[in-house]
Design an enzyme around this catalytic site. Structure first.
Site, short mmCIF file in Angstrom:
data_model
loop_
_atom_site.label_atom_id
_atom_site.label_comp_id
_atom_site.label_asym_id
_atom_site.label_seq_id
_atom_site.Cartn_x
_atom_site.Cartn_y
_atom_site.Cartn_z
N ASP A 147 7.18 -6.99 1.19
CA ASP A 147 7.25 -6.41 -0.15
C ASP A 147 8.67 -6.43 -0.69
OD1 ASP A 147 4.46 -5.65 -0.30
OD2 ASP A 147 4.94 -4.27 1.32
N ARG B 54 -5.71 3.99 -5.39
CA ARG B 54 -5.56 2.79 -6.21
C ARG B 54 -6.88 2.06 -6.38
NH1 ARG B 54 -1.72 -0.26 -7.79
NH2 ARG B 54 -0.12 0.47 -6.35
N TYR B 55 -7.62 1.91 -5.28
CA TYR B 55 -8.90 1.20 -5.32
C TYR B 55 -10.01 2.23 -5.40
CZ TYR B 55 -5.66 -2.17 -3.33
OH TYR B 55 -4.58 -2.96 -3.11
N CYS C 128 11.50 0.96 10.83
CA CYS C 128 11.45 -0.50 10.75
C CYS C 128 12.34 -0.92 9.59
CB CYS C 128 10.03 -0.97 10.51
SG CYS C 128 8.89 -0.38 11.78
N LYS D 29 -3.44 -5.28 -3.67
CA LYS D 29 -3.43 -6.42 -2.75
C LYS D 29 -4.18 -7.63 -3.31
CE LYS D 29 -3.16 -3.66 1.46
NZ LYS D 29 -3.28 -2.32 0.83
N ASP E 134 0.90 -7.39 -1.44
CA ASP E 134 0.71 -6.22 -2.27
C ASP E 134 1.58 -6.43 -3.50
OD1 ASP E 134 -0.46 -3.59 -2.55
OD2 ASP E 134 -0.33 -3.49 -0.35
N ARG F 120 8.10 1.55 2.49
CA ARG F 120 8.01 2.95 2.06
C ARG F 120 9.29 3.69 2.46
NH1 ARG F 120 2.49 4.46 3.92
NH2 ARG F 120 1.48 3.36 2.22
N CYS G 73 10.87 -1.72 6.13
CA CYS G 73 9.90 -0.74 5.62
C CYS G 73 9.82 -0.74 4.09
CB CYS G 73 10.27 0.66 6.09
SG CYS G 73 9.13 1.95 5.52
N ARG H 273 -11.50 3.70 -1.86
CA ARG H 273 -10.70 4.12 -0.70
C ARG H 273 -9.37 4.73 -1.14
NH1 ARG H 273 -11.13 -1.25 -1.66
NH2 ARG H 273 -9.48 -2.69 -1.09
N CYS I 35 8.42 8.85 11.49
CA CYS I 35 8.07 7.69 12.30
C CYS I 35 8.84 7.76 13.61
CB CYS I 35 8.44 6.39 11.59
SG CYS I 35 7.29 5.93 10.29
C1 LIG Z 1 -3.76 -1.31 1.46
C2 LIG Z 1 -4.28 -0.16 0.76
C3 LIG Z 1 -5.61 0.22 0.93
C4 LIG Z 1 -6.56 -0.51 1.84
O1 LIG Z 1 -6.87 -1.77 1.37
P1 LIG Z 1 -7.76 -2.75 2.26
O2 LIG Z 1 -7.63 -4.07 1.58
O3 LIG Z 1 -9.13 -2.21 2.25
O4 LIG Z 1 -7.20 -2.75 3.63
C5 LIG Z 1 -6.05 1.33 0.24
N1 LIG Z 1 -5.26 2.01 -0.60
C6 LIG Z 1 -3.98 1.65 -0.80
C7 LIG Z 1 -3.16 2.43 -1.75
C8 LIG Z 1 -3.45 0.56 -0.12
O5 LIG Z 1 -2.17 0.21 -0.30
#
Ligand SMILES: *Cc1c(COP(=O)(O)O)cnc(C)c1O
Length: 367
Positions: A293, A112-113, A129, A336, A330, A134, A132, A116, A125
């Site tokens: 969420d 998404r970002y 939880c 986020k 989120d 997911r 959850c 990362r 798991c």
């Molecule tokens: C939460 C998340 C991250 C990490 O985000 P940070 O703000 O750096 O902790 C990366 N990818 C996805 C898809 C996420 O949901």
């Protein structure tokens, strides 16, 4: 290995659960209704689609259950024992509340970002939880990541040098044994030597025996690797959990935490203060406090966003910045955003106005 035996002995049904404590009416009704639904689940799968959400199966470790209390509002019990309220879905709730499927570039890899990615290394798991997000994936039967999927993820990472961080998530990556987990990390590392890893786990809170010295040493050898510990209540910080965190930190694995703000469980300044202080004392930096969420059947856990901000504001005056996580949401499908309240109260042409933690106003020039 003790932990493997404990994981195999997970409690998955009402009879097993009732060995720990008698059930309250609302808990019995969840079991009653879902057990009745199970035998013809195959036949009614299509027609029950609009009766979403499908029940999210119960499972918990004997360790966690033995620390949960008899009371209906016991914070550990409420995190793992389902209530009838879960079978109600609100119109705003979604099957994939973070919109992860749309960002799944190759199987199990969510991008998404820009810098990362998240890898769903297993659907298993130790505890399901009840809040959850997911739940559409956890325990869904996909199992641990297959060799072909891992190779697919490794090639994706090779082709995307803009990715600098990889989050190992799931399911809980620590349901894999050390051999499998280390091999997986080594394959990803070989594809991208400089990759910064994060391993997200709830094991120190729900199955602390999983954190063996062998695991801690093996993770520490695979630097840079951060441990992200999911923990929601100070009662989860038991002697055993403390020992698991000590092992990781002492081996050289830096630790941060994530917590979900949960109604009736930790939506109180005093509880969160104790949790964040307790984490810091155990060498875990509180990282995120998440607004819950919009997962199906979790409405009874959600705390109004303004109340969350009010709690954060109160905590700001009670805790150091090191002990204070970022309060975040989120967005459904949007990633986020921070929700930590702002201290800026306005301004004029030349200055910004701020309110300090005592409620007094100060100004600071714009340029
Ligand atoms: C939460 C998340 C991250 C990490 O985000 P940070 O703000 O750096 O902790 C990366 N990818 C996805 C898809 C996420 O949901």
């Amino acid at each position: 290995m003790l932990w493997k035996l404990e994981l195999r002995k997970k409690i998955k049904n009402r009879a097993g659960l009732e060995k720990f404590f008698p059930l309250h009416e609302e808990e019995k009704r969840w079991f009653g209704k879902t057990e009745a639904a199970v035998p013809d689940a195959g036949a009614s799968k299509k027609t029950s689609a609009e009766k979403y959400p499908p029940p999210f199966p119960f499972q918990a470790t004997p360790y966690f259950l033995s620390r949960a209390g008899q009371a209906m509002d016991d914070p550990l019990r409420r995190q793992c024992v389902p209530l009838e309220a879960e079978l109600k879905c609100r119109p705003e709730e979604l099957p994939d509340p973070l919109g992860e499927l749309a960002c799944m570039k190759v199987p199990r890899l969510v991008h998404r970002y820009r810098d990362r990615v998240l890898l769903l290394v297993t659907d298993e798991c130790a505890v399901s939880c009840r809040y959850c997000f997911r739940r559409h994936y956890a325990g869904g039967g996909s199992g641990p990541i297959r060799g072909s999927e891992l190779r697919g993820a490794a090639s994706y990472l090779k082709a995307h040098p803009e990715v600098h961080e990889l989050i190992l998530s799931g399911g809980d990556p620590l349901t894999l044994d050390d051999c499998r987990l280390f091999a997986l990390i080594d394959i990803l590392r070989e594809a991208r030597p400089g990759l910064i890893l994060r391993l997200s786990t709830r094991m120190p809170a729900v199955l602390p025996s999983r954190v063996t010295r062998h695991l801690a040493r093996g993770l520490a050898l695979r630097q840079p690797l951060w441990g992200v510990i999911h923990v929601n209540h100070p009662r989860e910080l038991t002697e055993e959990c403390g020992e698991a965190l000590r092992r990781l930190a002492s081996a050289g694995v830096p630790l941060v935490s994530q917590t979900v703000l949960l109604r009736g469980i930790n939506d109180s300044e005093a509880v969160l203060e104790e949790l964040f202080r307790g984490l810091l004392a155990r060498r875990v930096k509180p990282y995120y406090l998440f607004q819950a969420d919009l997962a199906g059947g979790t409405g009874h856990f959600r705390v109004p966003l303004r109340r969350g901000q009010h709690i954060m504001k109160a905590l700001r005056s009670r805790l150091s910045a090191l002990a204070l996580p970022e309060y975040a949401l989120d967005l459904p499908g949007g990633g986020k955003v921070p929700l930590t309240p702002s201290y800026e109260t306005g301004g004029d042409t030349d200055s910004f106005f701020f309110e300090n933690i005592e409620g007094k106003t100060y100004s600071y020039p714009k340029e």
